[in-house]
Design a protein around this motif. Structure first.
Motif, PDB file in Angstrom:
ATOM      1  N   GLU A 126       0.866  -1.344   0.029  1.00 15.67           N
ATOM      2  CA  GLU A 126      -0.041   0.142   0.168  1.00 15.67           C
ATOM      3  C   GLU A 126       0.919   1.354   0.002  1.00 15.67           C
ATOM      4  OE1 GLU A 126      -3.093   2.101   3.143  1.00 15.67           O
ATOM      5  OE2 GLU A 126      -3.114   0.080   3.003  1.00 15.67           O
ATOM      6  N   GLY A 132       1.355   5.464  -0.178  1.00 11.84           N
ATOM      7  CA  GLY A 132       0.616   6.664   0.192  1.00 11.84           C
ATOM      8  C   GLY A 132       0.739   7.976  -0.960  1.00 11.84           C
ATOM      9  N   ASP A 133       0.228   8.974  -0.777  1.00  9.81           N
ATOM     10  CA  ASP A 133       0.047   9.944  -1.670  1.00  9.81           C
ATOM     11  C   ASP A 133       1.504  10.413  -2.011  1.00  9.81           C
ATOM     12  OD1 ASP A 133      -2.858   9.999  -1.275  1.00  9.81           O
ATOM     13  OD2 ASP A 133      -2.488  11.658   0.177  1.00  9.81           O
ATOM     14  N   ASN A 134       2.392  10.286  -1.340  1.00  5.33           N
ATOM     15  CA  ASN A 134       3.674  10.683  -1.851  1.00  5.33           C
ATOM     16  C   ASN A 134       4.498   9.592  -2.601  1.00  5.33           C
ATOM     17  OD1 ASN A 134       4.231   9.265   0.196  1.00  5.33           O
ATOM     18  ND2 ASN A 134       5.732  10.712   1.292  1.00  5.33           N
ATOM     19  N   GLY A 135       3.849   8.308  -2.630  1.00  8.20           N
ATOM     20  CA  GLY A 135       4.469   7.240  -3.507  1.00  8.20           C
ATOM     21  C   GLY A 135       5.243   6.375  -2.254  1.00  8.20           C
ATOM     22  N   GLU A 189       3.655   2.586   2.507  1.00  4.27           N
ATOM     23  CA  GLU A 189       3.297   2.734   3.983  1.00  4.27           C
ATOM     24  C   GLU A 189       2.993   1.394   4.555  1.00  4.27           C
ATOM     25  OE1 GLU A 189       0.210   5.814   3.731  1.00  4.27           O
ATOM     26  OE2 GLU A 189       1.804   7.270   3.639  1.00  4.27           O
ATOM     27  N   ASP A 245      -4.179   0.836  -7.107  1.00  6.89           N
ATOM     28  CA  ASP A 245      -5.114   1.335  -6.327  1.00  6.89           C
ATOM     29  C   ASP A 245      -5.681   2.468  -7.247  1.00  6.89           C
ATOM     30  OD1 ASP A 245      -3.420   3.624  -6.294  1.00  6.89           O
ATOM     31  OD2 ASP A 245      -2.549   2.835  -4.531  1.00  6.89           O
ATOM     32  N   ARG A 268      -5.154   5.649  -7.372  1.00  9.32           N
ATOM     33  CA  ARG A 268      -4.185   6.695  -7.807  1.00  9.32           C
ATOM     34  C   ARG A 268      -3.193   5.822  -8.996  1.00  9.32           C
ATOM     35  NH1 ARG A 268      -4.226   7.748  -2.483  1.00  9.32           N
ATOM     36  NH2 ARG A 268      -2.709   6.469  -2.009  1.00  9.32           N
ATOM     37  N   ARG A 269      -3.164   4.539  -8.721  1.00 10.95           N
ATOM     38  CA  ARG A 269      -2.313   3.768  -9.645  1.00 10.95           C
ATOM     39  C   ARG A 269      -2.886   2.603  -9.887  1.00 10.95           C
ATOM     40  NH1 ARG A 269      -0.390   5.396  -4.678  1.00 10.95           N
ATOM     41  NH2 ARG A 269       1.486   6.771  -4.765  1.00 10.95           N
ATOM     42  N   GLU A 308       9.128   5.500  -8.615  1.00  5.85           N
ATOM     43  CA  GLU A 308       7.867   6.416  -8.160  1.00  5.85           C
ATOM     44  C   GLU A 308       7.968   6.014  -6.649  1.00  5.85           C
ATOM     45  OE1 GLU A 308       4.538   5.033 -10.731  1.00  5.85           O
ATOM     46  OE2 GLU A 308       6.064   4.638 -11.936  1.00  5.85           O
ATOM     47  N   HIS A 309       8.373   5.199  -6.264  1.00  5.04           N
ATOM     48  CA  HIS A 309       8.306   4.815  -4.736  1.00  5.04           C
ATOM     49  C   HIS A 309       9.889   4.770  -3.817  1.00  5.04           C
ATOM     50  CE1 HIS A 309       4.295   3.760  -5.812  1.00  5.04           C
ATOM     51  NE2 HIS A 309       4.826   2.848  -6.847  1.00  5.04           N
TER      52      HIS A 309
END
Length: 501
Positions: free
Chosen positions: A232, A234-237, A240, A276, A278-279, A459-460
């Motif tokens: 999972e 988060g918004d910043n990639g 989390e 998700d 966003r992705r 991206e992460h």
């Protein structure tokens, strides 16, 4: 480990175990999650009828082709991953494999760095895995900064005979670099090690070598039967949470760093299944390259038979040659690597020819020697791993097959000239995991690759992928040592940039 770890490593194969060994002395709290369990020491481990006829160790798993046809893939889920069954060959990629290389069918792209960048970690990996070998026998061998710590495993007399025959044909047979303590292996039972599982018997697989080093440190722990379900972000990639299942119960963990090393197929599957809102295409997949560029070596078994030859060897697998690796020997394109298989006995061969009695098959195997021909599979975007609900779908767009057929033809001609009048071949198919790789490749451009040159997801920022999936090319040699070398390089980078910083 009662507290949330600093680093979670998903998978304990060559990539996961080696990166854990490289990070262990840093003091970071490290937890390794392994979907399988330890392989027990059982009689079936050394029973060729159990392994090759009854498929005792094959996973109870089905993957699917694009048309919905199911097949049993032959991948293993246990501590140490597929390395528990590997042939223990730990060859370096050739220096030329890191550069763009033209093949009969297309171009194998260049790596984002040259051989010299990875070389120091190759030497470290060879020592970590106690590789036995000898430099100077193979003209295609790249330079080493350190010698092997152990001499090569000796040829048995029938194999020494074949080595001499190959030399007489003008070839350059060399001692395969092998991660096997041969005395320990034979003390347990006189069998080959290729495709036989290791239970601390002398094969230096991921568990016996790297993982054992990592687990000597109190800050490193292993949790078996822990299957990761999704990641999972988060918004910043940043990743989390890790959602996983352990002994039937679901759990969640939130480490600072996540290192994915579940294997070329399962790592891609996990990223795709972690899609998700966003992705929607999955994690690390802004480039739409996760799951693509799947490669599986083009490979065949080649059996050479001569009425007067007697193969009394036990393990057999000690020599190979690369005379057709960088060209076809006549100025043409590269063809690939040739190495011995583990000894094919009558019980082993009966797994392929079940209707023929073993006594009859022994008339063949006692007079035969068995080779493995391996050619590069060039990355192709439509060769890919996909998920459809719970299904894993493999669409393998095999490339460079004509070059492989040329390699097999060359090998047959060599063996006939060496005194083996009958030479048979049989290709391996997708049910045999012939060094799967490439599904989450590294590169320098996030538009075309999910990972940077240190296997960090573009991206992460706290996600690394360190297994065969990062390989930009398959080359035409066994990839285990290259995966281990890059894992050590990544571990040093993480220590310098994440732990020491």
């Amino acid at each position: 480990m009662s507290e949330t770890p600093d680093i979670v490593i998903i998978g304990s194969g060559i990539g996961g175990a080696t990166v854990a060994a490289g990070l262990a002395a840093s003091g970071a709290r490290i937890l390794i999650l392994e979907a399988g369990d330890h392989l027990p020491d059982r009689p079936e481990n050394r029973d060729p009828r159990a392994i090759f006829q009854r498929g005792h160790f094959r996973p109870k798993e089905t993957w699917y082709e694009r048309d919905g046809t199911g097949f049993n893939p032959g991948n293993y889920y246990n501590v140490g991953g597929n390395s528990k069954f590997f042939g223990a060959v730990m060859l370096r990629y050739r220096r030329e494999d890191f550069a763009e290389l033209a093949h009969l069918e297309g171009v194998s792209p260049a790596w984002p760095f040259p051989y010299e960048e990875l070389e120091p970690w190759y030497s470290r990996a060879e020592h970590m895995y106690h590789v036995r070998g000898r430099q100077g026998e193979d003209p295609s061998e790249p330079p080493h900064s350190a010698d092997y710590a152990y001499p090569p495993i000796p040829d048995e007399p029938p194999i020494a005979d074949v080595r001499a025959r190959l030399k007489a044909q003008g070839l350059h047979p060399f001692s395969l670099p092998l991660a096997v303590d041969i005395d320990r292996w034979l003390a347990k039972a006189k069998t080959p090690w290729d495709a036989h599982p290791n239970s601390n018997d002398g094969k230096m697989d991921a568990e016996a070598s790297a993982l054992s080093i990592a687990l000597r440190h109190p800050n490193v722990s292993l949790k078996t039967r822990a299957r990761v379900l999704r990641l999972e972000a988060g918004d910043n990639g940043a990743i989390e949470r890790i959602h996983y299942e352990h002994d039937g119960a679901t759990a969640v963990m939130s480490p600072k760093l996540v290192i994915l090393a579940a294997g070329a197929v399962q790592s891609a599957v996990l990223l795709l299944r972690s899609a998700d809102g966003r992705r929607p295409r999955g994690l690390a997949n802004g480039s739409d390259q996760v799951g693509r560029n799947f490669m599986n070596h083009n490979s065949s078994a080649v059996i050479a038979i001569a009425p007067r030859y007697r193969n009394t060897s036990i393990y057999q697998k000690t020599i190979g040659f690369n005379d057709f690796y960088l060209s076809d020997g006549e100025g043409g394109p590269p063809l690939g690597n040739v190495q011995l298989l583990g000894r094919i006995s009558a019980p082993v061969l009966k797994g392929t020819l079940p209707k023929i009695p073993e006594w009859a098959l022994a008339q063949i195997t006692d007079r035969a020697i068995d080779f493995y021909a391996m050619s590069e599979d060039i990355p192709h975007p439509e060769s890919r791993i996909m998920v459809e609900g719970e299904r894993i779908v493999l669409q393998w767009h095999r490339t460079n097959w004509d070059a492989h057929l040329r390699l097999v033809s060359k090998l047959k001609a060599v063996l006939k000239a060496a005194g083996f009048p009958l030479v048979l071949s049989r290709p391996f198919d997708k049910r045999t995991p012939s060094h799967q790789c490439g599904t989450v490749r590294m590169g320098t451009d996030p538009a075309t690759a999910p990972l940077d040159t240190f296997c960090r997801a573009f991206e992460h920022p706290n996600l690394f992928v360190v297994d065969a999936s990062f390989l930009p090319t398959s080359a035409a040699v066994n990839p285990a040592l290259t995966i281990a070398a890059q894992a050590l390089r990544v571990a040093d980078h993480i220590i310098a940039t994440e732990i020491a910083a």
